[in-house]
Write an enzyme that holds these catalytic residues in place. Structure first.
Site, PDB file in Angstrom:
ATOM      1  CG  ASP A  50       0.193   9.142   0.925  1.00 32.65           C
ATOM      2  OD1 ASP A  50       0.167   7.927   1.208  1.00 32.65           O
ATOM      3  OD2 ASP A  50      -0.559   9.984   1.460  1.00 32.65           O
ATOM      4  CG  HIS A  70      -1.990  -1.037   1.141  1.00 37.85           C
ATOM      5  ND1 HIS A  70      -3.296  -0.738   0.870  1.00 37.85           N
ATOM      6  CD2 HIS A  70      -1.937  -2.387   1.248  1.00 37.85           C
ATOM      7  CE1 HIS A  70      -4.007  -1.849   0.833  1.00 37.85           C
ATOM      8  NE2 HIS A  70      -3.198  -2.871   1.060  1.00 37.85           N
TER       9      HIS A  70
HETATM   10  O1  F6P Z   1      -1.523   2.350   4.554  1.00 33.47           O
HETATM   11  C1  F6P Z   1      -0.457   2.291   5.397  1.00 33.47           C
HETATM   12  C2  F6P Z   1      -0.783   1.755   6.776  1.00 33.47           C
HETATM   13  O2  F6P Z   1       0.393   1.523   7.481  1.00 33.47           O
HETATM   14  C3  F6P Z   1      -1.586   0.499   6.791  1.00 33.47           C
HETATM   15  O3  F6P Z   1      -0.831  -0.669   6.640  1.00 33.47           O
HETATM   16  C4  F6P Z   1      -2.232   0.615   8.127  1.00 33.47           C
HETATM   17  O4  F6P Z   1      -3.408  -0.108   8.205  1.00 33.47           O
HETATM   18  C5  F6P Z   1      -2.508   2.097   8.258  1.00 33.47           C
HETATM   19  O5  F6P Z   1      -1.515   2.721   7.517  1.00 33.47           O
HETATM   20  C6  F6P Z   1      -2.557   2.606   9.686  1.00 33.47           C
HETATM   21  O6  F6P Z   1      -1.322   2.400  10.338  1.00 33.47           O
HETATM   22  P1  F6P Z   1      -1.185   1.658  11.718  1.00 33.47           P
HETATM   23  O7  F6P Z   1      -1.736   0.280  11.526  1.00 33.47           O
HETATM   24  O8  F6P Z   1       0.277   1.642  12.022  1.00 33.47           O
HETATM   25  O9  F6P Z   1      -1.989   2.414  12.699  1.00 33.47           O
END
Ligand code: F6P
Length: 489
Positions: free
Chosen positions: A389, A180
């Site tokens: 991003d 992602h």
């Molecule tokens: O899209 C990037 C990401 O790291 C996802 O993998 C994740 O679900 C989201 O952002 C939120 O991050 P975190 O799980 O570290 O809170």
């Protein structure tokens, strides 16, 4: 959302039941789509943060699949349960894993390294060992959950070793992986002391997906450099006697869902209330981001501050609203960003606000879907200016809610979304003068031009939704006969 989960069929269909794993399609992500918090000893489930969850939830619901992930709370040993029509299969993360795997290797090594090293990545061998151990745990749990000849879709940078680990345990499966976040240029990736192991982990997949062609190109280059796999720009990668595919699958949103919430009868009154509170005659400049240093929140606040200082924008004409969703708060760089943002907000309001009339409204919390859409509808100018991003779904969500073609999007050149939304006002997010100039053009843009730009962006997002994204990935991953049951319809 705080409803209680049920056990239902989930437990029976995984290891604790008949002994045979029986889910034909399994999504694996670091987090489950719902996160557990405890208040006064009671369990509460809320939607997990981030674009990954909002993109994959409708897919998992449609597929009637299972989702393997972490509950967001440490040292919990939860049984599988069903929630929001998704079978949730929790993986335990200990306090030590949380420190070394999640906060450490994921968010202080990989996250900054993959985001152009906008903060300095740290490399620690004990963090890497924890990353390996947690990836092994995920792989074992998936191996116990998916049925023979089933399909597994592994998500994101936290789980890059899972494809190869899972293949070793279950060679019968089709395994997909989607990143992602950006895949960095070779010069940056080369710094990672465990670069070969990470690449070999990913090469365990049958299909590896990236947000953009540029990310895919970066990946192919390092595969050729650091592994024995044969990778070329045309044709599949050959590795270990297998052929696998690496391609760009730009992620998107559920356009109809966002548009329908925007059109729902109770949205307009919410927008009206917000507008009145902000000052009906003022244009609203909006930012909605996870409170993350890659999002460029401080740069855009500085740009707004300078516009006020120059007198080109008057506090009576425009107001900024910054919604910041709390994220990774125990990681030092995130705490430091919060301090910087809050200091800037205080400084700007101190200089330009009046008693009862702020020029920047700062809200540090997650919004409900209804309030989020009302906020999008309130924003005349939407600022999406990350320093780097993968895609940025906020940009696409905003566009989907502008059913009347109103509103202007200011978008960073360094967000994956900029490859599709070329009718936004594109900016270099490091260039504070450039951001200021884009805010000014957005505030003064001829409404006919603004509507034309928005209409084109809406057509693009409507024409490629999250369902199209999933369909194209799953079509490459599984044979035709399995697709229908996964994708429905
Ligand atoms: O899209 C990037 C990401 O790291 C996802 O993998 C994740 O679900 C989201 O952002 C939120 O991050 P975190 O799980 O570290 O809170």
């Amino acid at each position: 959302m705080t409803s209680a989960p049920t056990k239902s069929s989930t437990e029976r269909r995984t290891r604790s039941g008949a002994g045979q794993p029986s889910w034909p399609f399994v999504i694996v992500a670091n987090r489950l789509p719902v996160s557990l918090t405890r208040r006064k000893g009671e369990k509460h489930w809320t939607t997990s943060p981030g674009g990954l969850v909002s993109a994959l939830t409708p897919i998992a619901q449609r597929a009637h699949g299972a989702w393997v992930g972490w509950s967001g709370s440490v040292d919990d040993r939860l049984e599988p349960f069903e929630h929001d029509a998704i079978a949730q299969v929790p993986v335990t993360i200990s306090r030590q894993d949380h420190h070394d795997f999640y906060q450490g290797f994921c968010n202080r090594t990989l996250w900054p390294l993959y985001h152009d090293a906008v903060q300095n990545p740290e490399y620690h061998r004990h963090w890497w060992r924890s990353y390996v151990a947690v990836n092994e745990r995920f792989a074992r749990m998936v191996a116990e959950t998916v049925q023979a000849d089933g399909a597994v879709w592994v998500q994101d940078y936290q789980l890059q070793l899972v494809p190869a680990l899972l293949r070793a345990l279950r060679p019968d499966l089709r395994i997909g992986f989607f990143l992602h976040i950006p895949f960095p240029p070779a010069e940056l990736f080369a710094r990672l002391p465990w670069r070969r192991q990470v690449l070999e982990g990913l090469l365990g997949a049958d299909v590896i997906g990236f947000q953009t062609e540029r990310n895919r190109g970066n990946f192919l280059r390092v595969v050729g450099q650091y592994t024995r796999a044969q990778a070329s720009d045309a044709g599949p990668i050959r590795h270990d006697g297998r052929r696998l595919q690496a391609a760009a699958y730009p992620i998107s949103i559920d356009f109809e869902l966002y548009e329908s919430v925007a059109l729902a009868p109770d949205t307009e009154p919410r927008v009206e209330r917000l507008r009145q509170r902000l000052g009906s005659s003022r244009k609203v400049i909006l930012g909605i981001d996870r409170l993350d240093y890659t999002k460029g929140i401080d740069h855009r606040l500085r740009a707004f501050h300078e516009l006020l200082l120059s007198g080109l924008v008057k506090p009576s004409d425009a107001v900024m609203v910054q919604v910041a969703v709390p994220s990774r708060e125990r990681v030092a760089e995130y705490a430091e960003l919060r301090r910087r943002v809050e200091e800037l907000v205080g400084q700007i309001n101190g200089e330009f606000g009046e008693v009862g009339v702020a020029v920047v409204h700062y809200v540090r919390r997650n919004l409900t879907p209804e309030n989020l859409v009302a906020m999008y509808r309130t924003g005349d100018v939407m600022m999406v200016t990350p320093l780097c991003d993968g895609m940025n779904l906020v940009a696409k969500e905003y566009v989907a809610t502008r059913f009347d073609n109103s509103g202007t999007l200011v978008l960073s050149e360094f967000a994956g979304a900029a490859e599709e939304l070329t009718d936004a006002l594109l900016v270099n997010p490091h260039d504070v003068d450039g951001i200021g100039a884009a805010i000014l053009s957005a505030l003064t843009m001829d409404p006919v031009e603004a509507a034309g730009r928005m209409a084109k962006m809406r057509a693009i997002v409507r024409g490629h939704t999250v369902h199209d994204w999933a369909r194209s990935f799953v079509a490459d991953l599984v044979p035709a006969r399995q697709r229908r049951s996964i994708l429905g319809g």
